[in-house]
Design a protein around this motif. Structure first.
Motif, PDB file in Angstrom:
ATOM      1  N   UNK A   8      38.583  50.522 150.963  1.00  0.00           N
ATOM      2  CA  UNK A   8      37.898  50.940 152.176  1.00  0.00           C
ATOM      3  C   UNK A   8      38.818  50.878 153.398  1.00  0.00           C
ATOM      4  N   UNK A   9      39.824  50.006 153.360  1.00  0.00           N
ATOM      5  CA  UNK A   9      40.709  49.862 154.526  1.00  0.00           C
ATOM      6  C   UNK A   9      42.044  50.572 154.304  1.00  0.00           C
ATOM      7  N   UNK A  10      41.994  51.652 153.509  1.00  0.00           N
ATOM      8  CA  UNK A  10      43.210  52.417 153.204  1.00  0.00           C
ATOM      9  C   UNK A  10      43.791  53.013 154.496  1.00  0.00           C
ATOM     10  N   UNK A  11      45.107  53.068 154.580  1.00  0.00           N
ATOM     11  CA  UNK A  11      45.781  53.657 155.737  1.00  0.00           C
ATOM     12  C   UNK A  11      45.810  55.183 155.582  1.00  0.00           C
ATOM     13  N   UNK A  12      45.327  55.912 156.580  1.00  0.00           N
ATOM     14  CA  UNK A  12      45.211  57.381 156.475  1.00  0.00           C
ATOM     15  C   UNK A  12      46.493  58.007 157.041  1.00  0.00           C
ATOM     16  N   UNK A  13      47.584  57.939 156.259  1.00  0.00           N
ATOM     17  CA  UNK A  13      48.904  58.305 156.807  1.00  0.00           C
ATOM     18  C   UNK A  13      49.525  59.561 156.189  1.00  0.00           C
ATOM     19  N   UNK A  14      48.823  60.237 155.279  1.00  0.00           N
ATOM     20  CA  UNK A  14      49.291  61.542 154.810  1.00  0.00           C
ATOM     21  C   UNK A  14      48.090  62.358 154.353  1.00  0.00           C
ATOM     22  N   UNK A  46      40.938  71.363 166.645  1.00  0.00           N
ATOM     23  CA  UNK A  46      41.843  72.477 166.327  1.00  0.00           C
ATOM     24  C   UNK A  46      43.217  71.988 165.859  1.00  0.00           C
ATOM     25  N   UNK A  47      43.443  70.653 165.875  1.00  0.00           N
ATOM     26  CA  UNK A  47      44.738  70.110 165.407  1.00  0.00           C
ATOM     27  C   UNK A  47      44.792  70.109 163.880  1.00  0.00           C
ATOM     28  N   UNK A  48      46.013  70.093 163.327  1.00  0.00           N
ATOM     29  CA  UNK A  48      46.153  70.088 161.860  1.00  0.00           C
ATOM     30  C   UNK A  48      46.144  68.649 161.328  1.00  0.00           C
ATOM     31  N   UNK A  49      46.114  68.538 159.994  1.00  0.00           N
ATOM     32  CA  UNK A  49      46.018  67.211 159.359  1.00  0.00           C
ATOM     33  C   UNK A  49      47.220  66.337 159.710  1.00  0.00           C
ATOM     34  N   UNK A  50      48.393  66.947 159.821  1.00  0.00           N
ATOM     35  CA  UNK A  50      49.609  66.171 160.156  1.00  0.00           C
ATOM     36  C   UNK A  50      49.435  65.440 161.484  1.00  0.00           C
ATOM     37  N   UNK A  51      48.835  66.128 162.472  1.00  0.00           N
ATOM     38  CA  UNK A  51      48.587  65.506 163.781  1.00  0.00           C
ATOM     39  C   UNK A  51      47.600  64.345 163.627  1.00  0.00           C
ATOM     40  N   UNK A  52      46.550  64.582 162.830  1.00  0.00           N
ATOM     41  CA  UNK A  52      45.541  63.529 162.625  1.00  0.00           C
ATOM     42  C   UNK A  52      46.167  62.296 161.956  1.00  0.00           C
ATOM     43  N   UNK A  53      46.965  62.527 160.902  1.00  0.00           N
ATOM     44  CA  UNK A  53      47.526  61.380 160.165  1.00  0.00           C
ATOM     45  C   UNK A  53      48.571  60.640 161.010  1.00  0.00           C
ATOM     46  N   UNK A  54      49.270  61.393 161.877  1.00  0.00           N
ATOM     47  CA  UNK A  54      50.246  60.749 162.776  1.00  0.00           C
ATOM     48  C   UNK A  54      49.517  59.795 163.727  1.00  0.00           C
ATOM     49  N   UNK A  55      48.375  60.252 164.264  1.00  0.00           N
ATOM     50  CA  UNK A  55      47.577  59.403 165.163  1.00  0.00           C
ATOM     51  C   UNK A  55      46.977  58.225 164.389  1.00  0.00           C
ATOM     52  N   UNK A  56      46.473  58.506 163.177  1.00  0.00           N
ATOM     53  CA  UNK A  56      45.836  57.458 162.361  1.00  0.00           C
ATOM     54  C   UNK A  56      46.811  56.355 161.990  1.00  0.00           C
ATOM     55  N   UNK A  57      48.099  56.697 161.860  1.00  0.00           N
ATOM     56  CA  UNK A  57      49.092  55.691 161.448  1.00  0.00           C
ATOM     57  C   UNK A  57      49.216  54.571 162.477  1.00  0.00           C
ATOM     58  N   UNK A 113      30.333  66.225 158.085  1.00  0.00           N
ATOM     59  CA  UNK A 113      29.928  65.097 158.932  1.00  0.00           C
ATOM     60  C   UNK A 113      30.860  63.901 158.721  1.00  0.00           C
ATOM     61  N   UNK A 114      31.330  63.715 157.473  1.00  0.00           N
ATOM     62  CA  UNK A 114      32.238  62.594 157.161  1.00  0.00           C
ATOM     63  C   UNK A 114      33.598  62.807 157.816  1.00  0.00           C
ATOM     64  N   UNK A 115      34.084  64.039 157.780  1.00  0.00           N
ATOM     65  CA  UNK A 115      35.375  64.317 158.423  1.00  0.00           C
ATOM     66  C   UNK A 115      35.254  64.126 159.933  1.00  0.00           C
ATOM     67  N   UNK A 116      34.121  64.520 160.485  1.00  0.00           N
ATOM     68  CA  UNK A 116      33.870  64.342 161.926  1.00  0.00           C
ATOM     69  C   UNK A 116      33.886  62.850 162.288  1.00  0.00           C
ATOM     70  N   UNK A 117      33.229  62.017 161.454  1.00  0.00           N
ATOM     71  CA  UNK A 117      33.211  60.566 161.710  1.00  0.00           C
ATOM     72  C   UNK A 117      34.611  59.986 161.599  1.00  0.00           C
ATOM     73  N   UNK A 118      35.379  60.472 160.615  1.00  0.00           N
ATOM     74  CA  UNK A 118      36.756  60.000 160.430  1.00  0.00           C
ATOM     75  C   UNK A 118      37.594  60.317 161.667  1.00  0.00           C
ATOM     76  N   UNK A 119      37.468  61.553 162.161  1.00  0.00           N
ATOM     77  CA  UNK A 119      38.249  61.961 163.338  1.00  0.00           C
ATOM     78  C   UNK A 119      37.841  61.149 164.576  1.00  0.00           C
TER      79      UNK A 119
END
Length: 598
Positions: free
Chosen positions: A498-504, A546-557, A525-531
């Motif tokens: 559950x506490x996995x790092x969302x880095x890629x 409108x950002x891509x997954x790479x931007x999201x994972x960079x922020x999540x790291x 809805x789950x992706x929205x909650x994740x973001x």
């Protein structure tokens, strides 16, 4: 804990979690591991590990297993290709490559078998590649896994000037773009490269997601290899070993099965080259059965393993640390296990640390000492003595890991020093039945330690095969200790990371699927909650969506508790800040949700 045959095989049904590949399914054996005692956790892990050696049955959908005839035959064929290179090493190379655990095991195999060649005064033929370079041996470097171009460039660099290359790419889920890029490059240059893929999903479950900037997916690469395998110019070794005890945690069975398969291939090739032992079907099968026996011998010590899990769990629950002090290649397995705790459990790098007698000199990695990168890259016993030991107390757990062939007097000396700071000292050591050479020193260590896990082995036919079994046994023990300790700390929900790092991108998709499964809400809805939890907002802006997954994972790291927060928001309807304060008060996710809902 006893498992019925139906529960052991439930995952094989085509109706069981049909949308997920085998490597991502949840294991029916561990559904309630988050509520289990230490003893029950160890029993569950034992049952999951035993699934590696289950044989095919008529009733299940047709998936190759580790002991399947086709897998044994392919192992033989690849071993023969390695034998050709060993007999004529001029301008030739065997390259092992992977991301995360797969890359760390590529390093372990390449360095171990090169050491054997050095001992025989032979040319060294093994190289390894790990996504993110050598720093990824000791820390999580998930982002490079998404780059097929990085994979291809690193392969070209290692193979410069070579005329014959056997490339072994490892991707447990048949999913890593880094490895897909390397395999695609091999297929484009068949005059030099023979590609081999090792993984643990059926081909039709290989990742089929578009890779940015590429015309291929992992699945399309595998399908091309499948066609070429008919004429033995490419090879696929992809038995299913069952879902992981903690869903998607391929460091466990995926890592163990990777180690077993690579050692079967390389040791058969070495035996054929240097002792004229023919590579035979029966020989490979016999060696596989020896690994199965390794599991049995290791888990006869389940009581001792349980004591270690309890000690480590108590240390982590109290905000203290677990340290592995190892010798030889077993120490490297300690480093590997410790490095995997951050991406798997969201642990701090200080929580579980590994240290090696001889440090980087013994590690012998291609980039040399990495100490300039920061304290987490200080891995020698001397570093432990200077930077860690002065701050230890009885709430920290220290584990000595060695065999009777190591310098046991050195182990005893270090044990004395540790004992001055903490009584919470334990030992795991391997010895051959009847071996008494280091008995006096071992008695000293036994008296200094709270518990000693002594794993006794029958006299072997070969010293090198025994050492490989010691390594696998140590890996199983350490995986149990670190996994069990984090379960006890509350880092697992049911049997999910559950506490996995969302880095890629792989981990982003895994997190979304996990939220969907646990909350019952639709994917959008789950992706929205994740973001929302990645960006720490209660309303998403157009910039974010409108950002891509790479931007999201960079922020999540740069964030912590992204997935737990998203789950609490989904299940309770609370805001991100409310979820944050709730998890601060109750860090065990299931209990946090239950408390909120009640």
């Amino acid at each position: 804990m006893t498992c019925s045959p139906s529960t052991m095989r439930e995952w094989e049904s085509p109706d069981y979690e049909p949308t997920l590949p085998v490597s991502e399914k949840s294991n029916p054996l561990t559904r309630d591991i988050d509520r289990a005692s230490a003893n029950c956790i160890v029993r569950m892990l034992q049952a999951c590990d035993a699934q590696m050696f289950q044989e095919e049955t008529e009733a299940t959908y047709q998936v190759q297993r580790l002991l399947s005839g086709q897998v044994v035959k392919t192992v033989m064929e690849v071993a023969k290709r390695v034998e050709l290179i060993l007999k004529d090493p001029q301008d030739s190379l065997v390259v092992l490559s992977g991301c995360g655990t797969s890359g760390r095991l590529a390093f372990l195999m390449a360095s171990g078998f090169n050491r054997e060649l050095r001992r025989l005064n032979q040319s060294l033929v093994y190289s390894y590649i790990i996504a993110g370079g050598d720093r990824a041996l000791l820390s999580s470097q998930e982002a490079p896994e998404d780059s097929p171009k990085l994979g291809m460039l690193s392969l070209k660099k290692v193979c410069e000037g070579k005329k014959h290359v056997l490339f072994i790419g490892i991707s447990c889920g048949l999913s890593a773009p880094f490895v897909a890029g390397q395999l695609d490059f091999c297929l484009q240059h068949p005059e030099v490269y023979t590609p081999v893929l090792v993984g643990f999903n059926p081909i039709d479950q290989a990742r089929d997601e578009h890779i940015p900037g590429c015309t291929f997916t992992f699945r399309s690469v595998v399908q091309r290899m499948q066609e070429l395998a008919k004429s033995q110019v490419a090879f696929l070794i992809n038995p299913a070993v069952g879902p992981e005890a903690i869903s998607g945690s391929s460091r466990m069975k995926g890592g163990s099965a990777t180690k077993i398969l690579l050692e079967l291939v390389l040791s058969a090739a070495h035996a054929a080259t240097f002792t004229n032992t023919p590579i035979t079907y029966e020989g490979i099968l016999q060696d596989m059965r020896a690994y199965e026996k390794t599991l049995d011998i290791t888990y006869t010590q389940s009581e001792g393993i349980t004591s270690l899990v309890e000690a480590a769990g108590q240390s982590l629950q109290r905000g203290r640390r677990v340290c592995y002090l190892g010798w030889g290649s077993l120490a490297v397995l300690g480093l590997i296990d410790a490095s995997e705790c951050n991406p798997t459990f969201g642990a701090g790098y200080e929580d579980v640390r590994g240290f090696v007698s001889g440090g980087y000199r013994k590690l012998d990695n291609s980039e040399g000492p990495l100490t300039s990168l920061g304290p987490q890259f200080c891995i020698a016993h001397e570093d432990f003595l200077h930077f860690i030991l002065p701050y230890l107390n009885n709430q920290d757990t220290v584990l000595l890991i060695y065999t009777h062939t190591d310098d046991v007097s050195e182990v005893a000396q270090l044990a004395h020093k540790v004992r001055e700071k903490t009584s919470n000292l334990h030992a795991v050591y391997h010895h051959i039945d009847g071996h008494t050479a280091a008995a006096v020193q071992q008695d000293v260590i036994n008296k200094l330690c709270l518990s000693t896990l002594k794993i006794t082995w029958p006299t072997p036919a070969s010293g090198s095969s025994l050492h490989m079994q010691w390594e696998l046994s140590t890996k199983l023990v350490l995986n149990a200790v670190s996994t069990g300790a984090h379960v006890l700390k509350g880092k697992i929900y049911q049997n999910h990371m559950i506490d996995v790092q969302v880095t890629n991108s792989k981990l982003y998709r895994r997190a979304t699927r996990l939220l969907q499964k646990l909350s019952g809400h639709p994917e959008s809805k789950c992706e929205e909650a994740l973001l929302k939890t990645i960006y720490r907002v209660d309303k998403l802006t157009l910039d974010v969506t409108s950002s891509d997954i790479t931007t999201h994972t960079h922020t999540a790291s740069k964030r912590t508790k992204v997935v737990p927060l998203a789950l609490v928001c989904l299940l309770t309807g609370c805001s991100v800040s409310e979820a944050e304060s709730h998890l601060e008060q109750q860090p065990i996710i299931r209990e946090a949700v239950e408390a909120w809902l009640s």
